[in-house]
Motif scaffolding. Structure first.
Motif, PDB file in Angstrom:
ATOM      1  N   GLY A   1       0.784  -1.233   0.000  1.00 46.87           N
ATOM      2  CA  GLY A   1       0.000   0.000   0.000  1.00 46.87           C
ATOM      3  C   GLY A   1       0.808   1.270   0.000  1.00 46.87           C
ATOM      4  N   ASN A   2       2.099   1.196   0.358  1.00 46.42           N
ATOM      5  CA  ASN A   2       2.911   2.401   0.443  1.00 46.42           C
ATOM      6  C   ASN A   2       3.045   3.059  -0.934  1.00 46.42           C
ATOM      7  OD1 ASN A   2       5.791   3.684   0.121  1.00 46.42           O
ATOM      8  ND2 ASN A   2       5.301   3.804   2.297  1.00 46.42           N
ATOM      9  N   THR A   3       2.722   4.340  -1.010  1.00 50.00           N
ATOM     10  CA  THR A   3       2.685   5.045  -2.292  1.00 50.00           C
ATOM     11  C   THR A   3       4.015   4.980  -3.031  1.00 50.00           C
ATOM     12  OG1 THR A   3       0.980   6.569  -1.536  1.00 50.00           O
ATOM     13  CG2 THR A   3       2.354   7.316  -3.351  1.00 50.00           C
ATOM     14  N   VAL A   4       5.112   5.260  -2.337  1.00 54.85           N
ATOM     15  CA  VAL A   4       6.403   5.336  -3.004  1.00 54.85           C
ATOM     16  C   VAL A   4       6.840   3.960  -3.501  1.00 54.85           C
ATOM     17  CG1 VAL A   4       8.828   5.959  -2.737  1.00 54.85           C
ATOM     18  CG2 VAL A   4       7.064   7.342  -1.641  1.00 54.85           C
ATOM     19  N   ILE A   5       6.629   2.934  -2.691  1.00 50.92           N
ATOM     20  CA  ILE A   5       7.038   1.587  -3.097  1.00 50.92           C
ATOM     21  C   ILE A   5       6.176   1.120  -4.267  1.00 50.92           C
ATOM     22  CG2 ILE A   5       7.345  -0.793  -2.317  1.00 50.92           C
ATOM     23  CD1 ILE A   5       7.639   0.361   0.552  1.00 50.92           C
ATOM     24  N   ARG A   6       4.876   1.383  -4.192  1.00 42.33           N
ATOM     25  CA  ARG A   6       3.989   1.025  -5.307  1.00 42.33           C
ATOM     26  C   ARG A   6       4.417   1.722  -6.581  1.00 42.33           C
ATOM     27  NH1 ARG A   6      -2.192   1.306  -3.087  1.00 42.33           N
ATOM     28  NH2 ARG A   6      -2.679   1.128  -5.306  1.00 42.33           N
ATOM     29  N   CYS A   7       4.699   3.017  -6.479  1.00 40.75           N
ATOM     30  CA  CYS A   7       5.116   3.762  -7.663  1.00 40.75           C
ATOM     31  C   CYS A   7       6.441   3.238  -8.203  1.00 40.75           C
ATOM     32  CB  CYS A   7       5.240   5.249  -7.344  1.00 40.75           C
ATOM     33  SG  CYS A   7       3.648   6.111  -7.220  1.00 40.75           S
ATOM     34  N   ALA A   8       7.377   2.902  -7.308  1.00 43.28           N
ATOM     35  CA  ALA A   8       8.670   2.384  -7.759  1.00 43.28           C
ATOM     36  C   ALA A   8       8.479   1.112  -8.571  1.00 43.28           C
ATOM     37  CB  ALA A   8       9.578   2.133  -6.561  1.00 43.28           C
ATOM     38  N   VAL A   9       7.628   0.206  -8.084  1.00 46.12           N
ATOM     39  CA  VAL A   9       7.390  -1.055  -8.807  1.00 46.12           C
ATOM     40  C   VAL A   9       6.635  -0.784 -10.103  1.00 46.12           C
ATOM     41  CG1 VAL A   9       6.194  -3.277  -8.706  1.00 46.12           C
ATOM     42  CG2 VAL A   9       7.494  -2.468  -6.730  1.00 46.12           C
ATOM     43  N   GLU A  10       5.592   0.047 -10.048  1.00 40.49           N
ATOM     44  CA  GLU A  10       4.786   0.308 -11.244  1.00 40.49           C
ATOM     45  C   GLU A  10       5.576   1.065 -12.309  1.00 40.49           C
ATOM     46  OE1 GLU A  10       1.195   2.215 -10.018  1.00 40.49           O
ATOM     47  OE2 GLU A  10       0.606   0.553  -8.717  1.00 40.49           O
TER      48      GLU A  10
END
Length: 698
Positions: free
Chosen positions: A55-64
Motif C-alpha cells: 500500500g505504500n505510495t512510493v514503493i507502489r510507484c517504484a514497482v509500477e
C-alpha cells in the motif's frame, strides 16, 4: 457497503491488490537487482508488513514505474535508478529485522491518524530526503506540480476528530475505506492547490490529500476523509478487476457532464468514464453518511460541535442517481464486467436509502444547485472584498438583467404567471435597483421561483407545452450565467474562452499563455484602421482570439492567420470570427514570401521560429511589431532545443533591422519593432561587436 464479497470487502480487495503487486515485483526483479533482493524478503514477511509495503505510495510507484519502463521502454515517472534506490532501502529495512516500511518504522517518526493499526500516517515536511522521501517529493512534483505542508498539533487533532466522527457514524464502512489509506498529505490553499478541498488519484495509490484549511470542523473533515478514502478503495479494486473495458476505443470516448459543477475553460465538468464512476461510487456512500449524520446530529453535536459543512444527503443521492443513470446510458460500452455489475449493485444500494429518485432525464435540480452555490460564492466575495465588489459591479448589473430576463421567459413559457408576478414583487421589494450589490440575492430569488414552479422539484417540462423544452432553457440560463461569472473572475474574454475549450476538444496543448495573449490584445488595440495583423500558427485559435479581442469589434483591420494542419484550421474556423479574420491553410515558410506590410506579426510556429528569419522580417512594415513567444527552455530540454532557442533569441536581439527587448516572463518573449530604413545602418554598426560576443557565447 463494507462486506459485499467483491465490491465492499477490503480484505478481499487488498488480497487481489497484493497479488498484482507481487506479479509486477517478480517481473521487475528479472532486470532490477534491488527488486530481486526485495522479493524474497517481501514473500517471507508477515501479513501486516506485506500489506504496508503493497500500500505504500512510493514503493507502489517504484514497482509500477519500473514495470512500465521495462514493458514499454518509455521512461515515465521515477527513473529505474530511483526505483532501484527505493526498493533497495526497503530490502535493507527488512534485512534489519524491522516490520512495515521505512515510512512508518524508520528514523523519522510520522504521526498516525489514530491508534487503529489499519490507519495510516500523516506526512510532515521535515521528513528527510532519503530514497523514499526524495522519491515521494518527485512523485508530487510530477503528478501535482506542487508540494505539501506540515500541519499543526491543532489541525492533527481535528483530523483525528474527523476520523472519530466517521467511526461513530459508520464504524464498519469507515474502517474498510481507511484501510486503503496509508498516508495523508495536507496542502496549503495556494499555488496549484488554491481552491481545492481534497484530492487523490490512481497514479498515487495509497495517499490522500486534504486542504489544511478544512481542518476546522469535524463534520467537514469526516466527509472528505471518507470521500478520498473511498476513491483509494476503488482504485485498489480497479488494479485487480475489470472495472473498465481496456479494449474500448478511446477516440471520442463518452463523457458524463457533472451538471452541478462549472465547466471553466478546460471543460472540467466533462468527466471520462473512470472519473464519473469514481464519483458515483463516492456519492452513493456519502448519501448514506449524510443521512446518518442528519439523523444523529442532535446526539453527536455535544461531542463534535455544531453540525455543518457536510453535503446534504438529498444532494448526494441526486448526484449519485444521475451519475448511475448516465453511466448506463452513455458509458456502458466502456465498462468492464466488474464495472457493469458494480454499477448495478450501487444503484440497488441507492434504492435502499428510501429517497424518491428523480424522474428519468430530469436535471433542473442539479443545475439550480450549481446556480445557487455560485451565487453564495460571489456573495461572499462581494461582502468581504470592497475592491472586488467595485470592479465586478459594472459587469454584474447586465448579468443580473440577463438572468432575470431568462427567468421571465421560462416562467412565461410554462404558463407560471402567478410565480412570475411573485418573482417581480420579490425583486422589487428585496433588491430594488441594487442589482450588483445584491446579485447573489437575485439568483436565490430566481432559483426559488423556478423550484416553486416545478410540480416535483426536478423538472419544469411537465408544465410546458410540447413545443417548449423548459428544462433546456434553465440549463442554458445557468450555463451562460456560470460562464459569465467565471470569465469575470478570470478576466478572460468570451471569445478566448471558446478557443480554450476548442483546444481541449482538439487535445491541443500548445496554445499561447494568457500573459502573452493579453500582450497581443494590447498591441492589436494599437493597430490603426487600415492596418494588418499576421499570426503564424493558428493552433486552436487562442492567440488569435486575444488579437481579435484587442480590436474591440473594429473590422477595418485585416487579420490573417496561417496554419499548416488542416484538421486544426478547419475546426478553429468554425468558431464565431468576425468578417475581417481570414484563415490560410498553408506552409507558412512558403507563404511568407508573398506577405508584406503587416503592422503586427505574432509567430507561434516552430519551423518559422527556428529557420531563416529574414523572410519573417520581410513581412513587417517599418515600425511594425514582431512578437515571438515560447523561447524559454523547459526542464529536460535536449541540447539541440536549447541551442535553437538561444540562437533565435540572439538573432532577434542583435538584428540590425530590429529594436528588440527580451522579456524573461511567461514563456519568454522577444518583442521587436522593425526600424525605419534610414536608421538601420548606424544601429547595425553599433550592434556588430556585441553580436560577435553573443555568437561566441553560443
Amino acid at each position: 457497503m463494507a462486506a459485499h464479497a467483491a465490491f465492499g470487502d477490503s480484505a478481499y480487495i487488498l488480497r487481489q491488490l497484493q497479488s498484482v503487486f507481487t506479479k509486477r515485483l517478480e517481473r521487475v526483479a528479472e532486470d532490477v537487482q534491488p527488486a530481486a533482493g526485495l522479493l524474497p524478503a517481501f514473500m517471507a514477511a508477515d501479513a501486516e508488513t506485506r500489506y504496508r509495503i503493497t500500500g505504500n505510495t512510493v514503493i507502489r510507484c517504484a514497482v509500477e514505474h519500473a514495470y512500465n519502463q521495462l514493458e514499454t521502454g518509455n521512461t515515465v515517472g521515477l527513473s529505474l535508478a530511483e526505483c532501484g534506490a527505493v526498493l533497495d532501502s526497503v530490502a535493507l529495512h527488512l534485512a534489519g529485522g524491522k516490520t512495515g516500511t521505512p515510512f512508518e518504522n524508520g528514523a523519522f517518526p510520522l504521526e498516525r491518524l489514530s491508534d487503529d493499526p489499519r490507519h495510516g500516517w500523516v506526512w510532515h515536511e521535515d521528513y528527510p530526503d532519503n530514497a523514499l522521501g526524495a522519491a515521494f517529493r518527485k512523485i508530487m512534483a510530477l503528478e501535482y506540480g506542487d508540494g505539501l505542508c506540515s500541519i499543526s498539533a491543532a489541525q492533527l487533532a481535528m483530523l483525528r476528530q474527523g476520523e472519530a466522527l466517521l467511526s461513530a457514524l459508520l464504524p464498519r464502512l469507515s474502517a474498510s475505506a481507511l484501510s486503503h489509506v496509508h498516508l495523508i498529505g495536507c496542502f496549503p490553499d495556494r499555488g496549484f492547490w488554491k481552491g481545492k478541498v481534497s484530492s487523490s488519484q490512481i497514479r498515487v495509490g495509497g495517499t490522500i490529500f486534504l486542504n489544511q484549511a478544512l481542518l476546522q470542523n469535524p463534520w467537514c473533515t469526516a466527509e472528505h476523509l471518507l470521500h478520498e478514502a473511498l476513491h483509494q478503495k476503488l482504485y485498489d479494486f480497479r488494479h485487480g478487476h475489470s472495472l473498465l473495458d481496456v479494449d474500448a476505443p478511446q477516440e471520442d470516448a463518452p463523457r458524463v457532464v457533472s451538471l452541478w459543477n462549472a465547466q471553466e475553460f478546460s471543460r472540467a465538468n466533462h468527466w471520462d468514464t473512470h472519473r464519473a464512476f469514481a464519483a458515483f461510487h463516492v456519492y452513493v456512500q456519502l448519501a448514506l453518511l449524510a443521512k446518518l449524520a442528519e439523523q444523529r446530529a442532535p446526539e453527536l453535536e455535544a461531542r463534535f460541535g455544531r453540525f455543518c459543512g457536510m453535503v446534504e444527503s438529498r444532494k448526494a443521492f441526486d448526484r449519485a442517481w444521475y451519475l448511475g443513470k448516465e453511466l448506463l446510458a452513455g458509458c456502458s460500452a466502456h465498462l468492464g464486467l466488474a464495472g457493469v455489475r458494480m454499477r448495478e449493485w450501487l444503484m440497488e444500494v441507492l434504492g435502499c436509502l428510501g429517497d424518491q429518485p428523480p424522474p428519468d432525464g430530469a436535471y433542473v435540480h442539479l443545475m439550480l444547485d450549481l446556480y445557487e452555490r455560485e451565487a453564495n460564492r460571489i456573495g461572499s466575495v462581494l461582502d468581504s472584498d470592497k475592491d472586488a465588489a467595485r470592479i465586478f459591479a459594472r459587469n454584474l448589473v447586465p448579468a443580473a438583467k440577463q438572468e432575470l430576463a431568462a427567468a421571465r421567459n421560462i416562467l412565461s413559457a410554462i404558463g407560471a404567471e402567478p410565480t412570475l408576478r411573485q418573482l417581480e414583487r420579490d425583486v422589487a421589494d428585496r433588491v430594488g435597483d441594487d442589482l450588483s450589490g445584491r446579485f447573489a440575492h437575485v439568483r436565490r430569488l430566481i432559483a426559488q421561483a423556478l423550484r416553486s414552479a416545478s410540480i416535483d422539484g426536478f423538472t419544469l417540462n411537465t408544465r410546458a407545452p410540447d413545443t417548449v423544452d423548459a428544462d433546456r432553457m434553465v440549463r442554458s440560463m445557468v450555463e451562460h450565467g456560470s460562464d459569465s461569472l467565471y470569465l469575470m473572475q478570470t478576466n478572460v474574454p468570451r471569445l478566448v474562452a471558446g478557443a480554450k475549450r476548442r483546444a481541449v476538444d482538439l487535445r491541443f496543448t500548445s496554445s499561447c499563455q494568457d500573459d502573452v495573449g493579453r500582450l497581443l490584445s494590447v498591441l492589436a488595440a494599437g493597430v490603426g484602421d487600415g492596418g494588418r495583423i499576421l499570426e503564424i500558427g493558428t493552433g486552436a485559435g487562442v492567440g488569435l482570439a486575444w488579437i481579435v479581442t484587442g480590436l474591440h469589434g473594429r473590422c477595418a483591420v485585416d487579420v490573417v492567420s496561417i496554419e499548416g494542419d488542416r484538421r486544426l484550421a478547419a475546426s478553429v474556423a468554425e468558431l464565431d470570427w468576425p468578417a475581417n479574420v481570414r484563415f490560410e491553410i498553408a506552409d507558412a515558410c512558403e507563404w511568407m514570401t508573398k506577405l508584406h506590410d503587416f503592422d503586427l506579426v505574432f509567430v507561434d510556429a516552430a519551423p518559422v521560429k527556428y529557420g531563416d528569419i529574414e523572410p519573417l522580417l520581410a513581412t513587417l512594415r517599418p515600425g511594425g511589431i514582431l512578437v515571438v513567444d515560447d523561447l524559454c527552455t523547459p526542464p529536460g530540454s535536449d541540447s539541440v532545443d536549447v541551442e535553437e532557442r538561444n540562437r533565435l533569441r540572439t538573432e532577434l536581439m542583435y538584428h540590425p533591422a530590429l529594436q528588440a527587448v527580451d522579456l524573461d516572463w511567461s514563456t519568454r518573449v522577444v518583442m521587436a519593432t522593425k526600424i525605419h530604413p534610414g536608421k538601420a545602418a548606424a544601429i547595425e554598426e553599433r550592434a556588430a561587436p556585441a553580436k560577435v560576443l553573443a555568437d561566441a557565447a553560443l
